[in-house]
Design a protein around this motif. Structure first.
Motif, PDB file in Angstrom:
ATOM      1  N   PRO A  42       0.834  -1.209   0.000  1.00  0.00           N
ATOM      2  CA  PRO A  42       0.000   0.000   0.000  1.00  0.00           C
ATOM      3  C   PRO A  42       0.865   1.255   0.000  1.00  0.00           C
ATOM      4  CG  PRO A  42      -0.749  -1.569   1.663  1.00  0.00           C
ATOM      5  CD  PRO A  42       0.565  -2.077   1.162  1.00  0.00           C
ATOM      6  N   PRO A  43       0.468   2.300  -0.708  1.00  0.00           N
ATOM      7  CA  PRO A  43       1.240   3.545  -0.683  1.00  0.00           C
ATOM      8  C   PRO A  43       1.379   4.072   0.743  1.00  0.00           C
ATOM      9  CG  PRO A  43      -0.414   3.622  -2.420  1.00  0.00           C
ATOM     10  CD  PRO A  43      -0.711   2.403  -1.602  1.00  0.00           C
ATOM     11  N   ASP A  44       2.522   4.636   1.033  1.00  0.00           N
ATOM     12  CA  ASP A  44       2.819   5.160   2.362  1.00  0.00           C
ATOM     13  C   ASP A  44       2.274   6.580   2.475  1.00  0.00           C
ATOM     14  OD1 ASP A  44       3.852   6.029   4.746  1.00  0.00           O
ATOM     15  OD2 ASP A  44       5.935   5.557   4.276  1.00  0.00           O
ATOM     16  N   ARG A  45       1.252   6.770   3.304  1.00  0.00           N
ATOM     17  CA  ARG A  45       0.631   8.087   3.433  1.00  0.00           C
ATOM     18  C   ARG A  45       1.623   9.151   3.900  1.00  0.00           C
ATOM     19  NH1 ARG A  45      -4.966   8.262   4.691  1.00  0.00           N
ATOM     20  NH2 ARG A  45      -6.055   6.729   3.409  1.00  0.00           N
TER      21      ARG A  45
ATOM     22  N   THR B  76       4.463   9.732   2.877  1.00  0.00           N
ATOM     23  CA  THR B  76       5.157  10.358   1.759  1.00  0.00           C
ATOM     24  C   THR B  76       4.346  11.523   1.190  1.00  0.00           C
ATOM     25  OG1 THR B  76       4.204   8.818   0.130  1.00  0.00           O
ATOM     26  CG2 THR B  76       6.293   8.183   1.155  1.00  0.00           C
ATOM     27  N   VAL B  77       3.013  11.460   1.312  1.00  0.00           N
ATOM     28  CA  VAL B  77       2.185  12.580   0.864  1.00  0.00           C
ATOM     29  C   VAL B  77       2.459  13.805   1.723  1.00  0.00           C
ATOM     30  CG1 VAL B  77      -0.158  13.436   0.531  1.00  0.00           C
ATOM     31  CG2 VAL B  77       0.379  11.073  -0.038  1.00  0.00           C
ATOM     32  N   GLN B  78       2.468  13.620   3.054  1.00  0.00           N
ATOM     33  CA  GLN B  78       2.704  14.750   3.940  1.00  0.00           C
ATOM     34  C   GLN B  78       4.093  15.328   3.743  1.00  0.00           C
ATOM     35  OE1 GLN B  78       0.281  16.225   5.924  1.00  0.00           O
ATOM     36  NE2 GLN B  78       1.874  17.803   5.859  1.00  0.00           N
ATOM     37  N   ALA B  79       5.082  14.462   3.542  1.00  0.00           N
ATOM     38  CA  ALA B  79       6.441  14.951   3.286  1.00  0.00           C
ATOM     39  C   ALA B  79       6.479  15.766   1.992  1.00  0.00           C
ATOM     40  CB  ALA B  79       7.413  13.784   3.214  1.00  0.00           C
ATOM     41  N   PHE B  80       5.770  15.295   0.969  1.00  0.00           N
ATOM     42  CA  PHE B  80       5.719  16.025  -0.296  1.00  0.00           C
ATOM     43  C   PHE B  80       5.032  17.374  -0.105  1.00  0.00           C
ATOM     44  CE2 PHE B  80       3.478  17.140  -4.238  1.00  0.00           C
ATOM     45  CZ  PHE B  80       4.543  17.211  -5.118  1.00  0.00           C
ATOM     46  N   VAL B  81       3.922  17.390   0.625  1.00  0.00           N
ATOM     47  CA  VAL B  81       3.202  18.637   0.893  1.00  0.00           C
ATOM     48  C   VAL B  81       4.120  19.646   1.577  1.00  0.00           C
ATOM     49  CG1 VAL B  81       1.336  19.681   2.236  1.00  0.00           C
ATOM     50  CG2 VAL B  81       0.927  17.559   0.982  1.00  0.00           C
ATOM     51  N   ASP B  82       4.839  19.197   2.591  1.00  0.00           N
ATOM     52  CA  ASP B  82       5.736  20.098   3.319  1.00  0.00           C
ATOM     53  C   ASP B  82       6.842  20.632   2.416  1.00  0.00           C
ATOM     54  OD1 ASP B  82       4.231  19.680   5.600  1.00  0.00           O
ATOM     55  OD2 ASP B  82       5.555  18.134   6.401  1.00  0.00           O
ATOM     56  N   ASP B  83       7.356  19.782   1.527  1.00  0.00           N
ATOM     57  CA  ASP B  83       8.405  20.224   0.602  1.00  0.00           C
ATOM     58  C   ASP B  83       7.872  21.299  -0.350  1.00  0.00           C
ATOM     59  OD1 ASP B  83      10.306  18.555   1.678  1.00  0.00           O
ATOM     60  OD2 ASP B  83      10.099  17.001   0.135  1.00  0.00           O
ATOM     61  N   ILE B  84       6.691  21.081  -0.903  1.00  0.00           N
ATOM     62  CA  ILE B  84       6.117  22.050  -1.831  1.00  0.00           C
ATOM     63  C   ILE B  84       5.786  23.351  -1.109  1.00  0.00           C
ATOM     64  CG2 ILE B  84       4.090  22.561  -3.263  1.00  0.00           C
ATOM     65  CD1 ILE B  84       6.108  20.727  -4.611  1.00  0.00           C
ATOM     66  N   ALA B  85       5.274  23.255   0.104  1.00  0.00           N
ATOM     67  CA  ALA B  85       4.864  24.450   0.856  1.00  0.00           C
ATOM     68  C   ALA B  85       6.029  25.393   1.129  1.00  0.00           C
ATOM     69  CB  ALA B  85       4.209  24.036   2.167  1.00  0.00           C
ATOM     70  N   THR B  86       7.228  24.852   1.211  1.00  0.00           N
ATOM     71  CA  THR B  86       8.407  25.668   1.511  1.00  0.00           C
ATOM     72  C   THR B  86       9.328  25.808   0.298  1.00  0.00           C
ATOM     73  OG1 THR B  86       9.580  23.708   2.346  1.00  0.00           O
ATOM     74  CG2 THR B  86       8.340  25.023   3.942  1.00  0.00           C
TER      75      THR B  86
ATOM     76  N   ARG C 144       1.691  12.797  -8.397  1.00  0.00           N
ATOM     77  CA  ARG C 144       0.350  12.225  -8.583  1.00  0.00           C
ATOM     78  C   ARG C 144       0.397  10.998  -9.479  1.00  0.00           C
ATOM     79  NH1 ARG C 144      -3.301  11.380 -13.247  1.00  0.00           N
ATOM     80  NH2 ARG C 144      -5.412  11.387 -12.362  1.00  0.00           N
ATOM     81  N   HIS C 145       1.130  11.084 -10.595  1.00  0.00           N
ATOM     82  CA  HIS C 145       1.177   9.966 -11.527  1.00  0.00           C
ATOM     83  C   HIS C 145       1.802   8.733 -10.877  1.00  0.00           C
ATOM     84  CE1 HIS C 145      -0.244  12.811 -14.262  1.00  0.00           C
ATOM     85  NE2 HIS C 145       0.847  13.111 -14.928  1.00  0.00           N
ATOM     86  N   ARG C 146       2.843   8.903 -10.094  1.00  0.00           N
ATOM     87  CA  ARG C 146       3.484   7.774  -9.429  1.00  0.00           C
ATOM     88  C   ARG C 146       2.536   7.140  -8.407  1.00  0.00           C
ATOM     89  NH1 ARG C 146       9.469  10.583  -8.447  1.00  0.00           N
ATOM     90  NH2 ARG C 146      10.176  10.390 -10.624  1.00  0.00           N
ATOM     91  N   TRP C 147       1.817   7.972  -7.684  1.00  0.00           N
ATOM     92  CA  TRP C 147       0.866   7.456  -6.685  1.00  0.00           C
ATOM     93  C   TRP C 147      -0.244   6.655  -7.365  1.00  0.00           C
ATOM     94  CZ3 TRP C 147       1.102   8.071  -1.346  1.00  0.00           C
ATOM     95  CH2 TRP C 147      -0.036   7.743  -0.628  1.00  0.00           C
TER      96      TRP C 147
ATOM     97  N   ALA D 229      -6.848   7.351  -3.273  1.00  0.00           N
ATOM     98  CA  ALA D 229      -6.957   8.411  -4.282  1.00  0.00           C
ATOM     99  C   ALA D 229      -7.471   9.699  -3.652  1.00  0.00           C
ATOM    100  CB  ALA D 229      -7.879   7.964  -5.415  1.00  0.00           C
ATOM    101  N   SER D 230      -8.410   9.574  -2.724  1.00  0.00           N
ATOM    102  CA  SER D 230      -8.957  10.750  -2.041  1.00  0.00           C
ATOM    103  C   SER D 230      -7.910  11.393  -1.128  1.00  0.00           C
ATOM    104  CB  SER D 230     -10.193  10.354  -1.233  1.00  0.00           C
ATOM    105  OG  SER D 230     -11.184   9.779  -2.062  1.00  0.00           O
ATOM    106  N   ALA D 231      -7.125  10.566  -0.455  1.00  0.00           N
ATOM    107  CA  ALA D 231      -6.069  11.096   0.413  1.00  0.00           C
ATOM    108  C   ALA D 231      -5.038  11.861  -0.410  1.00  0.00           C
ATOM    109  CB  ALA D 231      -5.402   9.957   1.178  1.00  0.00           C
ATOM    110  N   LEU D 232      -4.739  11.356  -1.608  1.00  0.00           N
ATOM    111  CA  LEU D 232      -3.818  12.065  -2.488  1.00  0.00           C
ATOM    112  C   LEU D 232      -4.374  13.433  -2.853  1.00  0.00           C
ATOM    113  CD1 LEU D 232      -1.334  12.176  -4.394  1.00  0.00           C
ATOM    114  CD2 LEU D 232      -2.786  11.123  -6.131  1.00  0.00           C
ATOM    115  N   ALA D 233      -5.651  13.487  -3.246  1.00  0.00           N
ATOM    116  CA  ALA D 233      -6.256  14.770  -3.600  1.00  0.00           C
ATOM    117  C   ALA D 233      -6.219  15.736  -2.435  1.00  0.00           C
ATOM    118  CB  ALA D 233      -7.700  14.554  -4.071  1.00  0.00           C
ATOM    119  N   ASP D 234      -6.522  15.266  -1.235  1.00  0.00           N
ATOM    120  CA  ASP D 234      -6.445  16.109  -0.040  1.00  0.00           C
ATOM    121  C   ASP D 234      -5.045  16.692   0.116  1.00  0.00           C
ATOM    122  OD1 ASP D 234      -8.921  16.259   1.077  1.00  0.00           O
ATOM    123  OD2 ASP D 234      -8.589  14.736   2.608  1.00  0.00           O
TER     124      ASP D 234
END
Length: 250
Positions: free
Chosen positions: A66-69, A71-81, A97-100, A122-127
């Motif tokens: 299963p995808p590791d959730r 990694t989404v938060q880490a990506f969000v934090d990277d983009i935010a800064t 998104r494509h990789r997920w 998919a919904s968690a990714l969109a969030d």
């Protein structure tokens, strides 16, 4: 040969393209068999693998997990800064998104995931990508216009309401995301150039939509539909809490 006859030729042609790009390809037998099924079933996934082959090979043995959730938060934090420009951020968002989605398809086609899990992931990714886009857009606006504050001097934030399938955490692979942008209120922003709260959050909503919806060389992240807002397409892009309440109780 195990594929239906109608899928054999296009799948074989895809593997020919892969060898033209990468040379002879050697993968573990189970990965090779799963890749054949993936390419046969999903044109989108086949395209992602071709464009992102090195990433695919590096992660092929873990795609069944299963995808590791986190990694989404880490990506969000990277983009935010991030100090990247808007176009570069669009590229990062789409590739993530494509990789997920590729991993979700890999598990779905391989029979390793229940439908409920796929919809939730998919919904968690969109969030997460909405959060990334909003935080990045806020940084851009803050540098020019400062921050919108309420009467007590506290910062005011945009609120993004997920409606429809996103609101129910039931996004599928082709779902739009239905959004309503609202804000609590507040006066003008406190930056070197001051704008009203309505203008400030309208600009921010446009950043969010563009970062996710605009088609680039990497495609799009999510199609965004904002027509569920008060008065539909003829209404303002963002709505204050007070205006939304008035509309709903009419």
């Amino acid at each position: 040969a195990a594929l239906p006859e109608v899928l054999q030729e296009p799948t074989a042609l895809w593997f020919e393209r892969l060898e033209e790009q990468q040379g002879p390809v050697v993968l573990p037998g189970d990965i090779q068999a799963q890749l054949v099924r993936l390419v046969a079933c999903s044109e989108f996934a086949a395209g992602v693998v071709l464009r992102d082959w090195e990433w695919f090979v590096a992660h092929s043995l873990s795609l069944a997990e299963p995808p590791d959730r986190s990694t989404v938060q880490a990506f969000v934090d990277d983009i935010a800064t991030s100090d990247l420009d808007v176009d570069a951020v669009k590229t990062c968002i789409r590739r993530f998104r494509h990789r997920w989605m590729l991993q979700l398809l890999w598990r779905e086609i391989g029979g390793q995931a229940l439908v409920e899990e796929t919809l939730e992931q998919a919904s968690a990714l969109a969030d997460g990508l909405l959060d990334a886009a909003a935080r990045y857009g806020t940084r851009l606006l803050r540098a020019r216009f400062g921050v919108v504050r309420d009467v007590a001097g506290e910062p005011v934030s945009l609120v993004i309401l997920g409606m429809g399938k996103l609101g129910g955490y039931e996004l599928n692979f082709s779902s739009d995301i239905d959004l309503v942008f609202v804000y609590p209120g507040g006066g003008d922003s406190d930056g070197g150039k001051s704008v009203s709260a309505q203008e400030y959050f309208t600009r921010l909503s446009r950043y969010v939509v563009a970062l996710l919806d605009e088609i680039t060389a990497d495609g799009f992240a999510f199609r965004v539909d904002t027509r569920l807002r008060p008065f539909g397409a003829s209404g303002p892009p963002v709505t204050s809490f007070a205006a939304l309440e008035s509309y709903l109780v009419r």
